[in-house]
Design an enzyme around this catalytic site. Structure first.
Site, PDB file in Angstrom:
ATOM      1  N   ASP A   1      28.224  24.381 -42.921  1.00 57.97           N
ATOM      2  CA  ASP A   1      29.224  25.403 -42.616  1.00 57.97           C
ATOM      3  C   ASP A   1      30.654  24.866 -42.592  1.00 57.97           C
ATOM      4  O   ASP A   1      31.512  25.359 -41.856  1.00 57.97           O
ATOM      5  CB  ASP A   1      28.910  26.093 -41.275  1.00 57.97           C
ATOM      6  CG  ASP A   1      27.508  26.674 -41.262  1.00 57.97           C
ATOM      7  OD1 ASP A   1      27.053  27.109 -42.335  1.00 57.97           O
ATOM      8  OD2 ASP A   1      26.881  26.686 -40.189  1.00 57.97           O
TER       9      ASP A   1
ATOM     10  N   GLY B   1      24.377  29.615 -46.138  1.00 58.82           N
ATOM     11  CA  GLY B   1      25.185  30.831 -46.061  1.00 58.82           C
ATOM     12  C   GLY B   1      26.595  30.405 -46.411  1.00 58.82           C
ATOM     13  O   GLY B   1      27.268  29.773 -45.599  1.00 58.82           O
TER      14      GLY B   1
END
Ligand code: GDP
Ligand code: IMO
Ligand code: MG
Length: 420
Positions: free
Chosen positions: A13, A40
């Site tokens: 991230d 993600g």
């Protein structure tokens, strides 16, 4: 050298999606080499935020080839959903995206095994994203995997049934209730979606195009401290997230690698379990989480937050052979009176020169640096950044010996400063 790698130096991230999207115009091919839908990757332009899980972050640029490499594990159900919610016509995506025939599939049984395994571990659980990553890579390495190329075989259903049988047998060892049928329908719809795309021996395509001068950017997922060999094992993911993973995950020689862009946040975050020496379980940590919107892009879980960890950063630079550092989320630190940086790990009062392999506890030793009060999100030139931020960057460069060539000051594509 026309193959560069961009990868995370912390616990994931770091802002990989945003930066891959921002630098994609300089490349012809953008390729994911490991991980799967546990990733993600967020990127933002024209006031719209997109979150990608399997699709490389170059997908919004027309005329670019995006490749899901052999090192990735693909869940067809997640793939279909991502294709349908991207906001681009499927016909256009079929032109832009190519999938390796050698990439392993995440089967419905893998997802259930992931959940059953985590459930059985109790407080020792890894905090996995429950996307089936560990069990899919386990089957790959055990030579029991089912690969994307196989979906084109007439006997695919038979192959699937044999894998399902084996997973159901393994699941009998767990005290875990599940409903596989519920998930299977969407999974087979995903297989139909995958069949519409070009499924190729992408290692040939990559080597052919790059030897003709096309430029490739390899996009890492997760981060170095989650690498299965060099991360905080067992609290890691199941793939090689490091630069070496780009060679095995795409089929390219190490001799072809040019730049290794190492991306890090101006502070640290981690989702899931495992050691995090600079973690702040206090109001400062909560402030970082709030200002940085530190909630998982895949699972929505709150991210653990802490100060920048230089011993871990230096380790990651060493393992990956980083040539340039990219610092993101610098804007999140604006407003802090003082900013701490961990410069060493202490164990029983003595400096610990290496990252302990067994996650034995360490005490971070900090230095304090003065913060800056100005909003930096509108700044687009390095020279205009506040002096205290420049000193913060200079300190990191001095400590690591690697130049910080990009500073990100917000989530948007435009909120990016490339240092001349
Ligand atoms: P990735 O997995 O490395 O691609 O990173 P994520 O997308 O999971 O998490 C990074 C988050 O920070 C996303 O919400 C991004 O939109 C956001 N982001 C990226 N760079 C910056 C930045 O420089 N400043 C701020 N405030 N947010 C950023
Ligand atoms: P991106 O690419 C942050 C973490 C999970 C868990 C551990 C193992 O967005 O940076 P897994 O599902 O892989 O078996 O989980 O790894 N993890 C991530 N943390 N960012 C990610 O990806 C992650 N992918 C996995 O939280 O601790
Ligand atoms: Mg992420």
């Amino acid at each position: 050298m026309n193959i560069d790698i961009l990868l995370g130096l912390q616990w994931g991230d770091e802002g990989k999606g945003k930066i891959v999207d921002a630098i994609s115009p300089g490349y012809d091919i953008i390729a994911r080499f490991q991980g799967g839908p546990n990733a993600g990757h967020s990127l933002e332009f024209n006031n719209v935020k997109h979150v990608l899980h399997l699709i490389p972050s170059g997908i919004f640029h027309p005329e670019k080839i995006n490749i899901i490499g052999n090192g990735v594990v693909i869940d067809p159900a997640v793939f279909k959903k991502e294709i349908e919610t991207l906001g681009l016509p499927v016909d256009e995506l079929i032109k832009r995206l190519i999938i390796s025939a050698r990439a392993n599939l995440i089967l419905p049984g893998h997802r259930i095994l992931d959940a059953a395994s985590e459930h059985s571990k109790g407080y020792l659980k890894i905090g996995s994203t429950l996307k089936g990553i560990g069990p899919a890579y386990t089957d790959k390495v055990a030579r029991n995997g089912l690969r994307v190329g196989e979906i084109l075989n007439k006997n695919f259903r038979e192959l699937y049934d044999a894998h399902l049988k084996s997973h159901l047998e393994t699941l009998r060892n767990y005290d875990f209730t599940f409903d596989i049928k519920e998930y299977e329908a969407g999974w087979f719809e995903g297989i139909e979606m995958l069949r519409k795309f070009r499924i190729l021996n992408t290692e040939y395509l990559i080597n052919d195009l790059t030897s003709k001068g096309k430029k490739l950017l390899a996009e890492g997922a997760q981060g170095t401290m989650l690498d299965v060999d060099f991360g905080s094992y067992p609290f890691v993911t199941s793939s090689n997230t490091i630069s070496a993973g780009a060679c095995t995950g795409l089929g390219i020689s190490p001799k072809r690698i040019g730049e290794v862009f190492g991306i890090f946040k101006a502070y640290c975050t981690r989702v899931g379990s495992g050691p995090f020496p600079t973690e702040l379980n206090d109001p400062t940590g909560a402030t970082l989480r709030e200002i940085g919107h530190e909630f998982g892009a895949t699972t929505g879980r709150p991210r653990r937050c802490g100060w920048l960890d230089l011993p871990a950063l230096k380790y990651a630079i060493m393992i990956n052979g980083v040539t340039q550092l990219f610092m993101t989320k610098s804007d999140v630190l604006s407003g802090f009176e003082n900013i701490m940086i961990c410069t060493a790990y202490l164990s029983k009062g003595k400096v610990c020169p290496e990252i302990p392999f067994d996650n034995s506890p360490v005490e971070p030793e900090y230095i304090k640096m003065p913060g800056w009060k100005t909003d930096i999100t509108a700044i687009r030139e390095f020279s205009k950044l506040p002096d205290n931020l420049k000193s913060y960057i200079k300190f990191i460069e001095d400590q690591t010996g690697i130049p910080v060539t990009m500073v990100s000051v917000g989530p948007d594509r435009e909120e990016t400063i490339f240092r001349k």
